[in-house]
Design a protein around this motif. Structure first.
Motif, short mmCIF file in Angstrom:
data_model
loop_
_atom_site.label_atom_id
_atom_site.label_comp_id
_atom_site.label_asym_id
_atom_site.label_seq_id
_atom_site.Cartn_x
_atom_site.Cartn_y
_atom_site.Cartn_z
N PHE A 91 -3.62 -3.32 -10.98
CA PHE A 91 -5.08 -4.34 -10.54
C PHE A 91 -4.27 -5.66 -10.66
O PHE A 91 -3.42 -5.98 -11.63
CB PHE A 91 -5.97 -4.30 -11.49
CG PHE A 91 -6.65 -2.85 -11.49
CD1 PHE A 91 -7.59 -2.74 -10.69
CD2 PHE A 91 -6.32 -1.87 -12.36
CE1 PHE A 91 -8.61 -1.83 -10.52
CE2 PHE A 91 -6.93 -0.58 -12.39
CZ PHE A 91 -8.12 -0.44 -11.40
N TRP A 92 -4.64 -6.56 -9.81
CA TRP A 92 -4.34 -7.92 -9.93
C TRP A 92 -5.65 -8.65 -9.85
O TRP A 92 -6.33 -8.71 -8.90
CB TRP A 92 -3.73 -8.50 -8.47
CG TRP A 92 -2.39 -8.09 -8.58
CD1 TRP A 92 -1.64 -7.40 -9.61
CD2 TRP A 92 -1.20 -8.09 -7.48
NE1 TRP A 92 -0.26 -7.12 -9.00
CE2 TRP A 92 -0.03 -7.64 -7.89
CE3 TRP A 92 -1.34 -8.65 -6.18
CZ2 TRP A 92 1.24 -7.25 -6.94
CZ3 TRP A 92 -0.15 -8.63 -5.18
CH2 TRP A 92 0.90 -7.94 -5.62
N GLY A 93 -6.17 -9.20 -10.96
CA GLY A 93 -7.40 -9.71 -11.41
C GLY A 93 -8.23 -8.53 -11.34
O GLY A 93 -8.07 -7.24 -11.72
N LYS A 94 -9.52 -8.59 -10.40
CA LYS A 94 -10.43 -7.46 -10.26
C LYS A 94 -10.08 -6.50 -9.24
O LYS A 94 -10.60 -5.33 -8.96
CB LYS A 94 -11.86 -7.95 -10.17
CG LYS A 94 -12.42 -8.47 -11.69
CD LYS A 94 -13.73 -8.71 -11.57
CE LYS A 94 -13.94 -9.39 -12.75
NZ LYS A 94 -15.41 -9.64 -13.09
N ALA A 95 -9.01 -6.79 -8.21
CA ALA A 95 -8.90 -6.12 -6.97
C ALA A 95 -7.63 -4.89 -7.30
O ALA A 95 -6.62 -5.40 -7.92
CB ALA A 95 -8.39 -7.07 -6.16
N GLU A 96 -8.08 -3.91 -6.89
CA GLU A 96 -6.84 -2.65 -6.82
C GLU A 96 -5.74 -3.15 -6.22
O GLU A 96 -6.27 -3.41 -4.93
CB GLU A 96 -7.34 -1.45 -6.91
CG GLU A 96 -6.45 -0.29 -7.11
CD GLU A 96 -6.98 1.01 -7.23
OE1 GLU A 96 -6.18 2.07 -7.37
OE2 GLU A 96 -8.26 1.07 -7.14
N VAL A 97 -4.49 -3.00 -6.48
CA VAL A 97 -3.62 -3.07 -5.61
C VAL A 97 -2.85 -1.70 -5.16
O VAL A 97 -2.90 -1.02 -6.01
CB VAL A 97 -2.23 -3.93 -6.34
CG1 VAL A 97 -1.17 -4.18 -5.53
CG2 VAL A 97 -3.01 -5.46 -6.83
#
Length: 109
Positions: A91-97
């Motif tokens: 995760f980068w912040g709340k977004a899944e990478v």
């Protein structure tokens, strides 16, 4: 030999090294540089990872890490299978990478 997600290994090196003195910073920098020279990639600032085609290869790289240890600080090594690594969530912040692409494998007859 057939590629097998239970035979292919990943090695993670986690470390917390002192950086108070110039000598400490030099030792920490040298440790990171040597990990990179041995084929490790930085996952996070104090987490490096390396793909190994087999358990035997992982043994070799774990021994190299032991030889590279700086005089002070904490270093941990974790070995997992490629199957286990396939379950990683980044995760980068709340977004899944997306998961990092696996290394290119060459299979000979």
């Amino acid at each position: 030999m057939e590629l097998n997600g239970y035979r292919i290994m990943w090695i993670f090196v986690f470390f917390d090294l002192p950086t108070e003195t110039k000598k400490d910073r030099h030792n920490a920098s040298k440790f990171r540089t040597n990990l990179l020279k041995d084929g490790f990639n930085m996952m996070q600032f104090s987490v490096y990872m390396r793909h190994c085609a087999s358990s035997e290869s992982a043994d070799v790289h774990e021994k190299r890490v032991q030889q590279l240890l700086p005089p002070f600080g904490k270093v941990s090594v974790l070995r997992i299978t490629d199957k286990q690594f396939g379950n990683i969530m980044n995760f980068w912040g709340k977004a899944e990478v997306p998961k990092p692409p696996g290394p290119v494998q060459l299979e000979l007859f």
